[in-house]
Design a protein around this motif. Sequence first.
Motif, short mmCIF file in Angstrom:
data_model
loop_
_atom_site.label_atom_id
_atom_site.label_comp_id
_atom_site.label_asym_id
_atom_site.label_seq_id
_atom_site.Cartn_x
_atom_site.Cartn_y
_atom_site.Cartn_z
N ASP A 12 0.83 -1.21 0.00
CA ASP A 12 0.00 0.00 0.00
C ASP A 12 0.87 1.26 0.00
N GLN A 13 0.23 2.43 0.13
CA GLN A 13 0.95 3.70 0.05
C GLN A 13 1.96 3.87 1.17
N PRO A 18 -0.92 -6.50 4.35
CA PRO A 18 -1.48 -7.27 5.47
C PRO A 18 -1.11 -8.75 5.37
N ALA A 19 -0.83 -9.34 6.52
CA ALA A 19 -0.46 -10.75 6.58
C ALA A 19 -1.36 -11.47 7.59
N ILE A 20 -2.13 -12.42 7.09
CA ILE A 20 -2.96 -13.26 7.96
C ILE A 20 -2.09 -14.42 8.42
N TYR A 34 1.04 -6.68 9.86
CA TYR A 34 1.49 -6.03 8.62
C TYR A 34 2.98 -6.24 8.42
N MET A 35 3.36 -6.35 7.16
CA MET A 35 4.76 -6.49 6.80
C MET A 35 5.12 -5.41 5.78
N ASN A 36 6.36 -4.95 5.83
CA ASN A 36 6.90 -4.19 4.71
C ASN A 36 7.92 -5.07 4.01
N LYS A 37 8.57 -4.56 3.00
CA LYS A 37 9.50 -5.40 2.24
C LYS A 37 10.63 -5.93 3.11
N GLU A 38 11.10 -5.10 4.03
CA GLU A 38 12.21 -5.51 4.88
C GLU A 38 11.81 -6.63 5.83
N SER A 39 10.65 -6.48 6.48
CA SER A 39 10.22 -7.52 7.43
C SER A 39 9.88 -8.81 6.70
N LEU A 40 9.30 -8.69 5.51
CA LEU A 40 8.98 -9.90 4.73
C LEU A 40 10.26 -10.60 4.29
N GLN A 41 11.25 -9.82 3.90
CA GLN A 41 12.52 -10.41 3.50
C GLN A 41 13.19 -11.14 4.66
N LYS A 42 13.14 -10.54 5.85
CA LYS A 42 13.72 -11.20 7.03
C LYS A 42 12.93 -12.47 7.36
N THR A 43 11.62 -12.44 7.16
CA THR A 43 10.79 -13.62 7.38
C THR A 43 11.20 -14.74 6.42
N ASP A 82 -2.07 -8.51 -3.01
CA ASP A 82 -1.99 -7.43 -2.03
C ASP A 82 -2.26 -7.88 -0.60
N SER A 83 -2.21 -9.17 -0.34
CA SER A 83 -2.31 -9.69 1.02
C SER A 83 -1.63 -11.05 1.09
N LEU A 84 -1.15 -11.40 2.27
CA LEU A 84 -0.40 -12.64 2.47
C LEU A 84 -1.14 -13.58 3.41
N LEU A 85 -0.93 -14.87 3.19
CA LEU A 85 -1.40 -15.90 4.11
C LEU A 85 -0.16 -16.67 4.56
N VAL A 86 0.17 -16.55 5.84
CA VAL A 86 1.38 -17.15 6.38
C VAL A 86 1.00 -18.30 7.30
N MET A 87 1.33 -19.52 6.90
CA MET A 87 1.05 -20.70 7.71
C MET A 87 2.25 -20.96 8.61
N VAL A 88 2.00 -21.07 9.92
CA VAL A 88 3.11 -21.16 10.87
C VAL A 88 2.90 -22.30 11.86
N GLU A 89 4.00 -22.68 12.49
CA GLU A 89 3.96 -23.53 13.67
C GLU A 89 4.20 -22.62 14.87
#
Length: 214
Positions: A12-13, A18-20, A34-43, A82-89
């Motif tokens: 977004d702007q 958003p990450a579920i 929520y993630m930005n590019k940096e947090s998503l990259q670290k993930t 424009d949204s993520l689904l993150v499956m986690v343990e």
Amino acid sequence: MYDEQLNRLTFDQQGLIPAIIQDAETAEVLTLAYMNKESLQKTLETGETYFYSRQRQELWHKGETSGNRQIVRTIRFDCDSDSLLVMVEPLGPACHTGKKSCFYNMLQEHDTRDQMGINELTNLISQRRNEASEGSYTAYLFEEGIDKILKKIGEETSEVIIGAKNNDHEEMTWEIADLTYHTLVLMELMGVSISDIKQELDKRHAVKEGSANE
């Protein structure tokens, strides 16, 4: 390293997406972050969830202070990218209140008693163990301990055998349901998860597939 994948996403702007976050084993929705590019990259790099705090305007590593980390299993994005689904343990509660999920406040509830599946039953058994309620048979089993649970499993196994010998479909269904329930109680007590069983079955299937191709 992940620039190509990140370029496929629409932020977004504010540079956020958003990450579920969902439990990979039970499919329970744990939180929306929520993630930005940096947090998503670290993930992506670490295999654990990193988010961007809109309030503090900084990255944060889930579980860094509490220990309730989230091990990433899969990350998907929707049809609009424009949204993520993150499956986690999850290695502990997702919510800062100590609840397993942030979505514990009820706005509306319809009768869902006919929708009780294995995962829902497993969650309920775990809840009864951790939050024992008066009059609960499940809580009673945990109070009595492993000998009582094993005795019930032995009894229900015998009932399944009798039902099969009688060729009684209704009796078989009833007794197998009882055996399944008591087995799930034992699994909760011994720390064996549905995911553990699935992984073991997958390994056996892989071995058979490998043998067939030799």
